[in-house]
Design a protein around this motif. Structure first.
Motif, mmCIF file in Angstrom:
data_model
loop_
_atom_site.group_PDB
_atom_site.id
_atom_site.type_symbol
_atom_site.label_atom_id
_atom_site.label_comp_id
_atom_site.label_asym_id
_atom_site.label_seq_id
_atom_site.Cartn_x
_atom_site.Cartn_y
_atom_site.Cartn_z
ATOM 1 N N ASP A 1 0.832 -1.126 0.060
ATOM 2 C CA ASP A 1 0.078 -0.099 -0.206
ATOM 3 C C ASP A 1 0.972 1.308 0.092
ATOM 4 O O ASP A 1 1.884 1.173 0.343
ATOM 5 N N SER B 1 -4.212 4.238 -5.827
ATOM 6 C CA SER B 1 -5.742 4.092 -5.494
ATOM 7 C C SER B 1 -6.185 2.905 -4.745
ATOM 8 O O SER B 1 -7.184 3.228 -3.978
ATOM 9 N N ASP B 2 -5.562 1.810 -5.167
ATOM 10 C CA ASP B 2 -6.018 0.585 -4.235
ATOM 11 C C ASP B 2 -4.897 -0.244 -4.060
ATOM 12 O O ASP B 2 -3.735 -0.195 -4.908
#
Length: 171
Positions: A26, A31-32
């Motif tokens: 992460d 965005s993800d």
């Protein structure tokens, strides 16, 4: 905490259970998060064009199959555990996502790794959390990143200096 089955398998010379590593990468610029899984597969049945064929769902999250190597950190509690992560660059999306994320924020990304049995994917036998992804290098074949845990022993304590200017009651 490791299950009794996992502890027995570690002590056994061989086992029929298949284990997998789950990695979550992460970063503020993503965005993800990137969810990846790696486990041994039969080379005869492996289809690099269909990574979903070897994907795993664990605790409701889908993990895409990518060949990678997560090196377990040493189990010495006296040291800040540092380790490495190598991901085969079979899909350019990982490198592109990390490169784009670095343009948004220079902060290191975070990595979480979990070790599971494929027949019980919701049970994490081992988990490694709080790693920062630093020193990322990549080429056409592999992406390599150093993983380290922030060394809290080096943080200043207390966080502020107690002086009469900041705390008049001390005078």
């Amino acid at each position: 905490m490791a299950s009794q089955t996992h502890l027995e398998n570690e002590a056994a010379e061989e086992t029929a259970d298949v284990y997998a590593w789950l990695i979550t990468i992460d970063h503020a610029g993503l965005s993800d998060p990137i969810y990846a899984v790696y486990h041994e597969v039969d080379p005869a049945s492996f289809d690099p064009e269909d990574p979903a064929a070897n994907a795993v769902t664990s605790n409701g999250q889908d993990y895409t199959f990518y060949p990678f190597e997560f090196v377990r950190p040493p189990k010495n509690d006296d040291l800040a555990a540092a380790t490495t992560l190598r991901i085969e660059n079979v899909d350019r999306r990982i490198v592109e996502a990390l490169r784009d994320a670095r343009q948004v924020s220079a902060d290191p990304g975070t990595v979480r790794a979990a070790y599971i049995r494929l027949d019980a994917p919701d049970v994490e036998e081992e988990a490694y959390e709080g790693y920062e992804l630093t020193q990322v290098d990549y080429d056409e074949r592999v992406l390599t990143g150093a993983l380290s845990v922030p060394d809290l022993a080096r943080e200043p304590y207390p966080a502020q200096r107690f002086s009469p200017q900041q705390f008049p009651g001390l005078a």
